[in-house]
Write a protein that holds these residues in place. Structure first.
Motif, PDB file in Angstrom:
ATOM      1  N   PRO A  97      66.630  38.019  -3.299  1.00  0.00           N
ATOM      2  CA  PRO A  97      65.108  36.826  -3.339  1.00  0.00           C
ATOM      3  C   PRO A  97      65.957  35.609  -3.540  1.00  0.00           C
ATOM      4  O   PRO A  97      67.151  34.889  -3.013  1.00  0.00           O
ATOM      5  CB  PRO A  97      64.654  36.702  -4.970  1.00  0.00           C
ATOM      6  N   ARG A  98      64.908  34.176  -2.544  1.00  0.00           N
ATOM      7  CA  ARG A  98      64.799  33.346  -1.965  1.00  0.00           C
ATOM      8  C   ARG A  98      65.583  32.624  -2.847  1.00  0.00           C
ATOM      9  O   ARG A  98      67.495  32.295  -2.631  1.00  0.00           O
ATOM     10  CB  ARG A  98      63.419  32.105  -1.915  1.00  0.00           C
ATOM     11  N   GLU A  99      66.244  32.513  -3.999  1.00  0.00           N
ATOM     12  CA  GLU A  99      66.629  31.390  -5.607  1.00  0.00           C
ATOM     13  C   GLU A  99      67.943  32.020  -5.217  1.00  0.00           C
ATOM     14  O   GLU A  99      69.251  31.169  -5.294  1.00  0.00           O
ATOM     15  CB  GLU A  99      66.726  31.550  -6.306  1.00  0.00           C
ATOM     16  N   LEU A 100      68.480  33.486  -5.194  1.00  0.00           N
ATOM     17  CA  LEU A 100      69.274  33.937  -5.761  1.00  0.00           C
ATOM     18  C   LEU A 100      70.312  34.078  -4.020  1.00  0.00           C
ATOM     19  O   LEU A 100      71.490  33.996  -3.909  1.00  0.00           O
ATOM     20  CB  LEU A 100      69.421  35.279  -6.272  1.00  0.00           C
ATOM     21  N   ALA A 101      69.376  33.810  -3.260  1.00  0.00           N
ATOM     22  CA  ALA A 101      70.134  33.702  -2.238  1.00  0.00           C
ATOM     23  C   ALA A 101      70.970  32.738  -1.846  1.00  0.00           C
ATOM     24  O   ALA A 101      71.484  32.180  -1.172  1.00  0.00           O
ATOM     25  CB  ALA A 101      69.629  34.414  -0.795  1.00  0.00           C
ATOM     26  N   GLY A 102      69.965  31.494  -2.095  1.00  0.00           N
ATOM     27  CA  GLY A 102      70.959  30.139  -1.509  1.00  0.00           C
ATOM     28  C   GLY A 102      71.992  29.585  -2.596  1.00  0.00           C
ATOM     29  O   GLY A 102      72.356  29.066  -1.744  1.00  0.00           O
ATOM     30  N   PRO A 120      59.247  29.288  -1.172  1.00  0.00           N
ATOM     31  CA  PRO A 120      59.692  29.374  -3.220  1.00  0.00           C
ATOM     32  C   PRO A 120      58.791  30.877  -3.171  1.00  0.00           C
ATOM     33  O   PRO A 120      57.674  31.411  -2.817  1.00  0.00           O
ATOM     34  CB  PRO A 120      59.064  28.410  -3.481  1.00  0.00           C
ATOM     35  N   SER A 121      59.793  32.122  -3.881  1.00  0.00           N
ATOM     36  CA  SER A 121      59.048  32.883  -4.367  1.00  0.00           C
ATOM     37  C   SER A 121      58.008  32.547  -5.657  1.00  0.00           C
ATOM     38  O   SER A 121      57.503  31.647  -6.686  1.00  0.00           O
ATOM     39  CB  SER A 121      60.104  34.075  -5.085  1.00  0.00           C
ATOM     40  N   PRO A 122      57.324  33.361  -5.688  1.00  0.00           N
ATOM     41  CA  PRO A 122      55.807  33.293  -6.663  1.00  0.00           C
ATOM     42  C   PRO A 122      56.039  32.835  -8.459  1.00  0.00           C
ATOM     43  O   PRO A 122      57.224  33.362  -8.614  1.00  0.00           O
ATOM     44  CB  PRO A 122      55.373  34.171  -6.784  1.00  0.00           C
ATOM     45  N   ASN A 123      56.108  31.897  -9.076  1.00  0.00           N
ATOM     46  CA  ASN A 123      56.501  31.565 -10.377  1.00  0.00           C
ATOM     47  C   ASN A 123      57.372  31.060 -10.266  1.00  0.00           C
ATOM     48  O   ASN A 123      58.126  31.472 -11.872  1.00  0.00           O
ATOM     49  CB  ASN A 123      56.210  33.294 -10.972  1.00  0.00           C
ATOM     50  N   VAL A 124      58.322  30.173  -9.459  1.00  0.00           N
ATOM     51  CA  VAL A 124      59.691  30.791  -9.496  1.00  0.00           C
ATOM     52  C   VAL A 124      59.332  28.953  -9.800  1.00  0.00           C
ATOM     53  O   VAL A 124      59.297  28.580  -8.843  1.00  0.00           O
ATOM     54  CB  VAL A 124      60.915  30.929  -8.504  1.00  0.00           C
ATOM     55  N   SER A 125      60.103  27.848 -10.410  1.00  0.00           N
ATOM     56  CA  SER A 125      60.225  26.942 -10.515  1.00  0.00           C
ATOM     57  C   SER A 125      61.264  25.833  -9.497  1.00  0.00           C
ATOM     58  O   SER A 125      61.889  26.423 -10.111  1.00  0.00           O
ATOM     59  CB  SER A 125      59.852  25.788 -11.749  1.00  0.00           C
ATOM     60  N   PRO A 126      61.013  25.156  -9.302  1.00  0.00           N
ATOM     61  CA  PRO A 126      62.161  24.346  -7.950  1.00  0.00           C
ATOM     62  C   PRO A 126      62.990  23.504  -8.625  1.00  0.00           C
ATOM     63  O   PRO A 126      63.029  23.248 -10.404  1.00  0.00           O
ATOM     64  CB  PRO A 126      60.784  23.371  -7.497  1.00  0.00           C
ATOM     65  N   ALA A 127      64.956  23.839  -8.865  1.00  0.00           N
ATOM     66  CA  ALA A 127      65.744  23.840  -9.847  1.00  0.00           C
ATOM     67  C   ALA A 127      66.600  22.176  -8.812  1.00  0.00           C
ATOM     68  O   ALA A 127      66.323  22.561  -7.193  1.00  0.00           O
ATOM     69  CB  ALA A 127      66.420  24.907 -10.126  1.00  0.00           C
ATOM     70  N   ILE A 132      71.664  24.373  -9.677  1.00  0.00           N
ATOM     71  CA  ILE A 132      71.638  25.422  -8.447  1.00  0.00           C
ATOM     72  C   ILE A 132      72.659  25.630  -8.715  1.00  0.00           C
ATOM     73  O   ILE A 132      73.491  26.521  -8.546  1.00  0.00           O
ATOM     74  CB  ILE A 132      70.658  25.045  -7.141  1.00  0.00           C
ATOM     75  N   ALA A 133      73.662  24.071  -8.132  1.00  0.00           N
ATOM     76  CA  ALA A 133      75.654  24.787  -8.564  1.00  0.00           C
ATOM     77  C   ALA A 133      75.880  25.531 -10.008  1.00  0.00           C
ATOM     78  O   ALA A 133      76.360  26.297  -9.269  1.00  0.00           O
ATOM     79  CB  ALA A 133      75.928  23.547  -8.041  1.00  0.00           C
ATOM     80  N   LEU A 134      75.115  24.764 -10.706  1.00  0.00           N
ATOM     81  CA  LEU A 134      75.699  25.267 -12.320  1.00  0.00           C
ATOM     82  C   LEU A 134      75.306  26.695 -12.246  1.00  0.00           C
ATOM     83  O   LEU A 134      76.392  27.216 -13.138  1.00  0.00           O
ATOM     84  CB  LEU A 134      76.163  24.722 -12.564  1.00  0.00           C
ATOM     85  N   LYS A 135      73.918  26.820 -11.758  1.00  0.00           N
ATOM     86  CA  LYS A 135      73.611  28.232 -11.765  1.00  0.00           C
ATOM     87  C   LYS A 135      74.371  29.356 -10.995  1.00  0.00           C
ATOM     88  O   LYS A 135      75.102  30.612 -11.339  1.00  0.00           O
ATOM     89  CB  LYS A 135      72.079  28.264 -11.858  1.00  0.00           C
ATOM     90  N   ARG A 136      74.685  28.845 -10.209  1.00  0.00           N
ATOM     91  CA  ARG A 136      75.346  29.843  -9.125  1.00  0.00           C
ATOM     92  C   ARG A 136      76.640  30.441  -9.537  1.00  0.00           C
ATOM     93  O   ARG A 136      77.137  31.354  -9.314  1.00  0.00           O
ATOM     94  CB  ARG A 136      75.714  29.057  -7.476  1.00  0.00           C
ATOM     95  N   ARG A 137      77.354  29.243  -9.696  1.00  0.00           N
ATOM     96  CA  ARG A 137      79.062  29.159 -10.731  1.00  0.00           C
ATOM     97  C   ARG A 137      78.968  30.872 -11.853  1.00  0.00           C
ATOM     98  O   ARG A 137      80.598  31.446 -12.313  1.00  0.00           O
ATOM     99  CB  ARG A 137      79.055  27.739 -11.283  1.00  0.00           C
ATOM    100  N   ARG A 138      77.986  30.544 -12.518  1.00  0.00           N
ATOM    101  CA  ARG A 138      77.877  31.449 -13.784  1.00  0.00           C
ATOM    102  C   ARG A 138      76.554  32.545 -13.320  1.00  0.00           C
ATOM    103  O   ARG A 138      77.243  33.634 -14.141  1.00  0.00           O
ATOM    104  CB  ARG A 138      76.781  30.470 -14.756  1.00  0.00           C
TER     105      ARG A 138
END
Length: 439
Positions: A97-102, A120-127, A132-138
């Motif tokens: 999905p877009r957010e995980l790909a990014g 943006p994917s439906p029902n996903v709020s922008p971060a 995004i950087a922290l979530k990507r590391r985790r």
């Protein structure tokens, strides 16, 4: 771009030697236009066909020597290239999905460009960029199923490249050519299921594709695989499956080197034996998965019991147990808190000293649900509750002596959390009937 069964758009990202990026390449003389270049590069780097290409923007970046521009296009996934071929410098491909790909893209500027040209994917709020950087590391450790998704994605890519190498030689068995198309369809289905994160079904179809690929092996290779699988069955299987695999894969008899030998195991027998072993692995995994579901429940119940104990002591529900002592652990709030803290401290010491806590079975269970959080939580909760119980028992026995040191008994009591680890380890035996089996 492709859409899963729920209609969520998924985007293709690729892994090269040192980073995750988007497919791209240089225009060649045979390309009619930039769109043709994009279609060719997707064929070479991802092994897919696309349709309905449309330009989405130009990405600019600098190298050590000059400035460069990449014209990106958006297309619709139209199936895998047939026959499959080795990918050009690409280790893995992933549909997300877009957010995980990014999040997975290595370079921040490319990530910003990708997010700016996709919806943006439906029902996903922008971060925020920091979030995004922290979530990507985790992502690899905290996201449920991330480890399993990584494993199946890697297994699919490795097998696809192995098949390119195997099929580069002449076909040994004429029947292999007839089974290549069904095997390729199963491999493609496995990719699609992994893209939808239906990981269990993706493994099933990948195993089926691998079994059909055995028809491409030479006679000598079949015997080598059969011998290794026979040894694996002797170590891992029990009951009727072990007997069935033993019958299908008999051990080769010793013969003089000068005596010509005939294959002892046919391809069909090897395929059936591996099917039985794959089926057993799936059964074991289901039992481990049940353990992964039970552990969070156990951790939650233990936490609830401790919370109720605190409420009971706070409200004086155990006042009748105090007797002649004013400092009884079930009536004194401070003593209760101290016993719980010391019990948890004892369990932390136990976890630290436990060199076997990261066993293979434990690691498999930790990948399921949130067991990697539930197991330590359950162990700490057991340590805290055991500390309270042991102190209460010690105080009841030594009430007349009135020793103040009885609260220190909470520390060794905390080591009773090892029961949780031992319970996890016994799942290994109950799931397979023999030690060491993890599916």
């Amino acid at each position: 771009m492709a859409r899963d069964v729920e209609g969520v758009a998924r985007y293709l990202v690729i892994q090269r030697a040192d980073d995750w990026t988007l497919p791209k390449g240089h225009r060649e003389d045979t390309d009619v236009d930039l769109e043709a270049t994009a279609i060719r590069e997707l064929d070479e780097e991802a092994g897919i066909h696309v349709t309905a290409m449309a330009p989405v923007g130009v990405f600019s970046y600098r190298t050590d020597s000059d400035a460069r521009q990449v014209h990106y296009f958006m297309g619709t996934y139209a199936g895998a290239v047939d026959p499959p071929h080795a990918l050009d410098g690409v280790l893995q491909t992933r549909w997300l999905p877009r957010e995980l790909a990014g999040e997975l893209l290595t370079h921040d500027d490319l990530r910003e460009f990708f997010l700016s040209v996709t919806k943006p994917s439906p029902n996903v709020s922008p971060a925020s960029p920091l979030a995004i950087a922290l979530k990507r590391r985790r992502l690899a450790t905290l996201r449920p199923g991330a480890a399993r998704l990584e494993r199946i994605s890697t297994a699919i890519d490795v097998f696809a490249n192995e098949m390119v190498a195997v099929r580069g030689r002449s076909t040994v068995d004429p029947r292999a050519a007839a089974w290549r198309a069904p095997g390729d369809r199963l491999l493609e289905l496995s990719k699609q299921l992994a893209m939808k994160e239906d990981i269990d079904a993706a493994w099933e179809t990948l195993h089926a594709s691998k079994r059909l690929a055995l028809l491409d092996l030479s006679d000598d290779e079949v015997q080598t695989v059969a011998a290794s699988r026979r040894l694996e069955a002797d170590k891992k299987l029990t009951g009727w499956r072990r007997q069935a695999v033993t019958d299908l894969l008999p051990k080769a008899s010793a013969q003089p080197a000068t005596t010509p030998t005939t294959p002892t195991v046919s391809r069909e027998s090897l395929i059936e034996a591996i099917r039985l072993m794959d089926e057993e692995s799936a059964n074991v995994y289901l039992k481990l998965r049940m353990g992964g579901v039970a552990l969070p429940i156990a951790a939650g119940l233990l936490s609830v019991i401790l919370a109720l104990l605190i409420v009971a002591v706070w409200n004086g529900w155990f006042a009748s147990l105090e007797g002649e002592r004013a400092d009884f652990v079930l009536t004194d709030r401070g003593l209760l808190g101290g016993a719980m803290v010391l019990g948890a401290f004892g369990s932390m010491l136990s976890i630290t000293l436990d060199t076997n806590s990261a066993s293979l079975v434990g690691r498999r269970i930790y990948e399921l649900a949130f067991a990697h959080v539930a197991v330590p939580a359950a162990r700490l909760a057991i340590g805290a509750s055991s500390g309270v119980l042991v102190v209460a028992a010690a105080q009841s026995t030594l009430a007349d002596a009135g020793q103040a040191w009885t609260i220190l008994a909470a520390i060794p009591a905390g080591f009773s959390e090892r029961l949780v680890r031992q319970t996890v380890e016994t799942l290994d035996v109950s799931a397979s009937g023999s030690p060491g089996r993890t599916g």
